[in-house]
Design an enzyme around this catalytic site. Structure first.
Site, PDB file in Angstrom:
ATOM      1  N   ASP A  91      49.687 164.265  84.728  1.00 18.64           N
ATOM      2  CA  ASP A  91      50.313 163.762  83.513  1.00 18.64           C
ATOM      3  C   ASP A  91      49.457 162.595  83.040  1.00 18.64           C
ATOM      4  O   ASP A  91      49.545 161.487  83.564  1.00 18.64           O
ATOM      5  CB  ASP A  91      51.750 163.309  83.815  1.00 18.64           C
ATOM      6  CG  ASP A  91      52.434 162.677  82.606  1.00 18.64           C
ATOM      7  OD1 ASP A  91      51.852 162.699  81.510  1.00 18.64           O
ATOM      8  OD2 ASP A  91      53.559 162.162  82.773  1.00 18.64           O
TER       9      ASP A  91
ATOM     10  N   LYS B 190      44.940 157.236  74.838  1.00 12.23           N
ATOM     11  CA  LYS B 190      45.488 158.558  74.512  1.00 12.23           C
ATOM     12  C   LYS B 190      45.799 158.691  73.028  1.00 12.23           C
ATOM     13  O   LYS B 190      45.741 159.783  72.465  1.00 12.23           O
ATOM     14  CB  LYS B 190      46.750 158.813  75.344  1.00 12.23           C
ATOM     15  CG  LYS B 190      47.382 160.184  75.149  1.00 12.23           C
ATOM     16  CD  LYS B 190      48.535 160.377  76.123  1.00 12.23           C
ATOM     17  CE  LYS B 190      49.221 161.717  75.947  1.00 12.23           C
ATOM     18  NZ  LYS B 190      50.298 161.933  76.941  1.00 12.23           N
TER      19      LYS B 190
ATOM     20  N   GLU C 174      53.783 168.818  77.755  1.00  5.73           N
ATOM     21  CA  GLU C 174      54.639 167.998  78.607  1.00  5.73           C
ATOM     22  C   GLU C 174      56.085 168.503  78.668  1.00  5.73           C
ATOM     23  O   GLU C 174      56.670 168.553  79.765  1.00  5.73           O
ATOM     24  CB  GLU C 174      54.583 166.548  78.126  1.00  5.73           C
ATOM     25  CG  GLU C 174      53.219 165.904  78.355  1.00  5.73           C
ATOM     26  CD  GLU C 174      53.014 164.618  77.579  1.00  5.73           C
ATOM     27  OE1 GLU C 174      53.985 164.158  76.931  1.00  5.73           O
ATOM     28  OE2 GLU C 174      51.896 164.073  77.603  1.00  5.73           O
TER      29      GLU C 174
ATOM     30  N   ASP D   9      61.215 163.537  74.509  1.00  6.16           N
ATOM     31  CA  ASP D   9      60.115 162.963  75.290  1.00  6.16           C
ATOM     32  C   ASP D   9      59.520 161.777  74.534  1.00  6.16           C
ATOM     33  O   ASP D   9      58.745 161.950  73.591  1.00  6.16           O
ATOM     34  CB  ASP D   9      59.048 164.033  75.528  1.00  6.16           C
ATOM     35  CG  ASP D   9      57.895 163.533  76.399  1.00  6.16           C
ATOM     36  OD1 ASP D   9      57.861 162.333  76.728  1.00  6.16           O
ATOM     37  OD2 ASP D   9      57.021 164.344  76.748  1.00  6.16           O
TER      38      ASP D   9
END
Length: 529
Positions: free
Chosen positions: A10, A72, A150, A181
């Site tokens: 992850d 990211k 994810e 999420d």
């Protein structure tokens, strides 16, 4: 010879985690500090050596100009680079350093090499971001078996949790699970259908915002504290990297405290000449500062259900994934929206890595684990069905974006569109720029590549019929073709990505990376400082 492990990673905005199936089920691999997650923070020192994780985060104040965080958020941005000591590092390279740290810690813990990995990305990531993530893994020297979303990984972890209840009829029913999420830098809203009897996980709809996450909540606190410092001490924080980092660290601590407390004391000494920042921050104030951010996530959820075939009332379970979902305002809002309490049995920081590790084990060439070994169903194969997160189409001559593949289309998929033609008399060639995104103007979306159809017989503008065909494979690869009906002239091309790196570029980027410093050495230097 002992085969290496396949791991699930992850790769997060704020923190990252790595897991592997070491026995009958996946487990989170602690890093060399003993922590189950690793801060996604990179510091490149004066000796061109790299520190990653908590040691880098601890030096973010004293070495702010050398520290990279939240990379990211820039994945897939071909124009973005970090400059340190006159060297420029692409987001793929910085992410590769984080991955290298995770892999080194995993190999030390497992006592074996890591052969391959499944790396996760937000469901709303487009092709450019996904390909950049794959490239980061390749730069780190790992065989990336799959780039997995994810929410899908989280639902797989949810299925693993249900294994113990496999004998009950309820556990075998199809369920609609909504995954909310909210990570450090991205937000995903995803509706998933889970059929535990047949080990089938199918994404139905997805939406989100790749530039909205817990870091935005933190920044609101930073801005609030900076205003207080300006009013009370006439201290200007903007433009001072070290003081900005000190406020950021204090804001993170305050945000975490307010997840379990109604108020917290914030103290930042020596913020300016003869000024110490001392203030009380309440949960109510935080909610007022960030109400619009939370509203943005609900807007995305609303948009998802507006186009979904399923109603909110059909949702059976709600999963909260991502560390930012620990905030009380998030939990309360989601519970109110769906009229049910979200599941709290899945660790929001670890579920994604655990699901990815299971998928990695199932895909591993050296493993003999099948889906029925780890999931309640009796099928040996795990069927994962994903969707296109954003429309894919071409730019028209006036700059408009014409989608060919719509959002939420199941992949693999093939779509054709024959509404295109020439715009000038006697035009013998047409260029088709290919984009992905939601914007009406093509240039506001992400360019994936282009193809050129030539050899078209001369004809008045608007007469020839040109057909576009897009095929999106399960791995996200886009195959595009264009055909002129009357003459049969055609062009075929594989659009891997506008940012997909060649093997030569990957090798060059790998060679340009600074050395990864040993954690023990980094820790010792940190204590001396």
């Amino acid at each position: 010879m002992v085969e290496g492990y396949a791991v699930g990673i992850d790769l997060g905005t704020t923190n990252s985690a790595i897991a592997a199936v070491t026995g009958d089920e996946p487990e989170i691999i602690p890093n060399s500090d003993g922590d189950r997650t690793t801060p996604s923070v990179v510091m490149i020192d004066e000796n061109d050596e790299t520190v990653v994780g908590q040691p880098a985060a601890n030096q973010a104040v004293s070495k702010a100009a050398r520290t990279v965080q939240h990379i990211k958020r820039h994945m897939g941005d071909d124009d973005y680079a970090v400059e340190i000591d006159d060297e420029q590092y692409r987001p793929e390279q910085v992410s590769a350093l984080i991955l290298s740290r995770l892999l080194a810690d995993a190999e030390a813990y497992l006592g074996r090499d890591v052969d391959s990995a499944v790396i996760t990305v937000p469901a709303y990531f487009g092709d450019a971001e996904r390909q950049a993530t794959r490239s980061a893994g390749e730069i780190a020297g790992i065989d990336v078996e799959h780039v997995m979303t994810e929410p899908t990984a989280a639902c797989l972890a949810y299925g693993l949790q249900e294994t113990g209840d496999a004998d009950t009829s309820e556990s075998h029913e199809k369920r609609h699970v909504f995954v909310y999420d909210l990570g450090g830098g991205t937000f995903d809203a995803t509706l998933v259908e889970i059929d535990l009897e047949h080990n089938h996980i199918e994404v139905k709809n997805t939406d989100g915002n790749r530039r909205l996450g817990g870091e935005d909540w933190t920044q609101r606190i930073v801005d609030h504290l900076a205003e207080i410092a300006k009013e009370e001490g006439d201290v200007e924080i903007a433009g001072d990297p070290e003081q900005e980092q000190r406020l950021y660290d204090a804001a993170v601590r305050a945000k975490h405290d307010l997840s379990s407390r109604e108020q917290t004391e914030v103290t930042v000494p020596y913020l300016g000449p003869n000024y110490n920042l001392e203030t009380t921050l309440t949960r109510e104030t935080l909610q007022e500062l960030t109400a619009d951010l939370l509203d943005q996530t609900i807007d995305e959820v609303d948009e998802l259900f507006e186009r979904s075939e399923h109603a909110i009332e059909e949702v059976d379970e709600v999963l909260l994934i991502g560390g930012a979902t620990r905030m009380a305002q998030v939990q309360e809002t989601v519970e109110s929206y769906f009229g049910m309490e979200p599941l709290r049995s899945i660790n929001p920081d670890e579920a994604v890595a655990l699901g990815a590790a299971t998928q990695a084990e199932l895909m591993s060439a050296s493993g003999d684990t099948t889906a029925d070994d780890v999931l309640p169903g009796e099928e040996e194969d795990l069927l994962l069905v994903d969707v296109t997160p954003q429309p894919i189409g071409i730019e028209l001559h006036d700059g408009d974006f014409a989608p060919v593949v719509e959002q939420d289309e199941k992949v693999p998929i093939s779509r054709s569109d024959d509404r295109f033609t020439t715009v000038m008399d006697d035009q013998t060639g047409v260029r088709f720029p290919i984009y992905q995104g939601q914007a009406e103007e093509a240039e506001d979306n992400t360019k994936l590549g282009e193809m050129v159809l030539s050899g078209i017989p001369k004809a008045p503008a608007g007469e020839p019929t040109l057909e576009i065909n897009f095929e999106v494979q399960s791995d996200g690869t886009l195959e595009a073709s264009a055909t002129h009906f009357e003459s049969g002239e055609s062009v075929d091309t594989t659009i891997e990505s506008g940012v997909r790196l060649s093997e030569k570029e990957i090798e060059q980027m790998r060679e340009a990376l600074p050395t990864l410093k040993d954690r023990a050495v980094a820790g010792a230097e940190q204590k001396e400082a």
